[in-house]
Design a protein around this motif. Sequence first.
Motif, PDB file in Angstrom:
ATOM      1  N   GLU A 201      -0.400   9.860   1.240  1.00  0.00           N
ATOM      2  CA  GLU A 201      -1.776   9.339   1.661  1.00  0.00           C
ATOM      3  C   GLU A 201      -1.810   7.897   1.584  1.00  0.00           C
TER       4      GLU A 201
ATOM      5  N   GLU B 156      -2.399   3.653   2.972  1.00  0.00           N
ATOM      6  CA  GLU B 156      -3.685   2.725   2.934  1.00  0.00           C
ATOM      7  C   GLU B 156      -2.958   1.159   3.717  1.00  0.00           C
TER       8      GLU B 156
ATOM      9  N   ARG C  73     -10.538  -0.974   5.256  1.00  0.00           N
ATOM     10  CA  ARG C  73      -9.574  -0.123   4.537  1.00  0.00           C
ATOM     11  C   ARG C  73      -9.529   1.272   5.325  1.00  0.00           C
TER      12      ARG C  73
ATOM     13  N   ASP D 204      -7.055   4.632   6.604  1.00  0.00           N
ATOM     14  CA  ASP D 204      -6.734   5.892   5.274  1.00  0.00           C
ATOM     15  C   ASP D 204      -5.713   6.465   6.637  1.00  0.00           C
TER      16      ASP D 204
END
Length: 358
Positions: free
Chosen positions: A233, A235, A304, A306
């Motif tokens: 993951e 960002e 933001r 992701d």
Amino acid sequence: MNCNNNLIKEGNSMKKLGVIFGGMSTENKVSCVSGASVIKNLNKEKYEIYPIFIDENGKWFQIQMPKEGQIKIEEKAPIENVFEYLKQMDVIFPVLHGLYGEDGTIQGLFELLKIPYVGCGVLASSVGMDKVYTKIIFDKAGINQAKYVYIRKFNDKFIYVKENFDEQVIDIKKVVKLTIKNLKFPMFVKPSNSGSSVGISKVNNEKELEEAILEAAKYDKKILIEEGIDGREVECAVLGNEDVQCSCVGEIKAADVFYSYDAKYKNQESKTLIPADISTEKSDEIRKLAVKAFKAIDGKGLSRVDFFIENGTDKIFINEINTLPGFTSISMYPKLFEQVGIGYSDLLDKVIELAFEK
């Protein structure tokens, strides 16, 4: 404490800045932490700051701000006329997460009152908050994402929405069977409109899928079911209106099976790696996609974005865009920009400048 319209001092050259936090969503407490952090780090020589708290019932309060800059929610007094109070501000900084905060509703209020405000407008906020419609926009933009199924709760049944938007009313057992036919386990079941991973479940079998759908339906009638991506993951933060700049890429090392609410805010074992340990080429690809996604939803100010990097293939999948990212001391958005030389207070100045420019 008197909260009439004469509260706001006249004849002051500093910008009157209303910082709104709290709100009616499940993220009220997180928003308060973000709001306190923003107020603490604002330049007190540039702004005359007016902390505004919205409680979980939607009541608005003015908060006393002691000289040291810390806010105390218990020291509050109701704002009798919200419209008139807000209209005296030069600019608004909504530090609100979730429903009624980052979904376009309060942004519409600011538009009606013709007050500059930090962050995305009505359209981008509403699209960015609604996971299903974010998916539809990203599909159109050609941004790679996980396969998904869209359903809606309808009385004691569900509506299964096909790719062409034809609808089928069925019971939950049929929903589960159709979903398994179209997606592979593990899957993620998400309320379409919910933030900070509230109401989201990771499922590995038929029984868990059924339970997760019923759980998600407690938070929203619209439900998104996604095929899980086995990957890292990451960002990326973006900043700007038309001329958009982006941060470096950061990686989330979740302590849980996924980056759940508890993993984000409670579990100290969750870690962030800034910058992410990825190649320059992969970082550049993610940064370009972050700007593309931001512009695709008509984003303004800040967001933001992701992503996942799939294990084995290194293929990038967009996960979601957050149009009002967290601003706590541990939040990724300010930390990502800090890594590229924009400190917290300077970042706040920049998003406020963008509000006036917008």
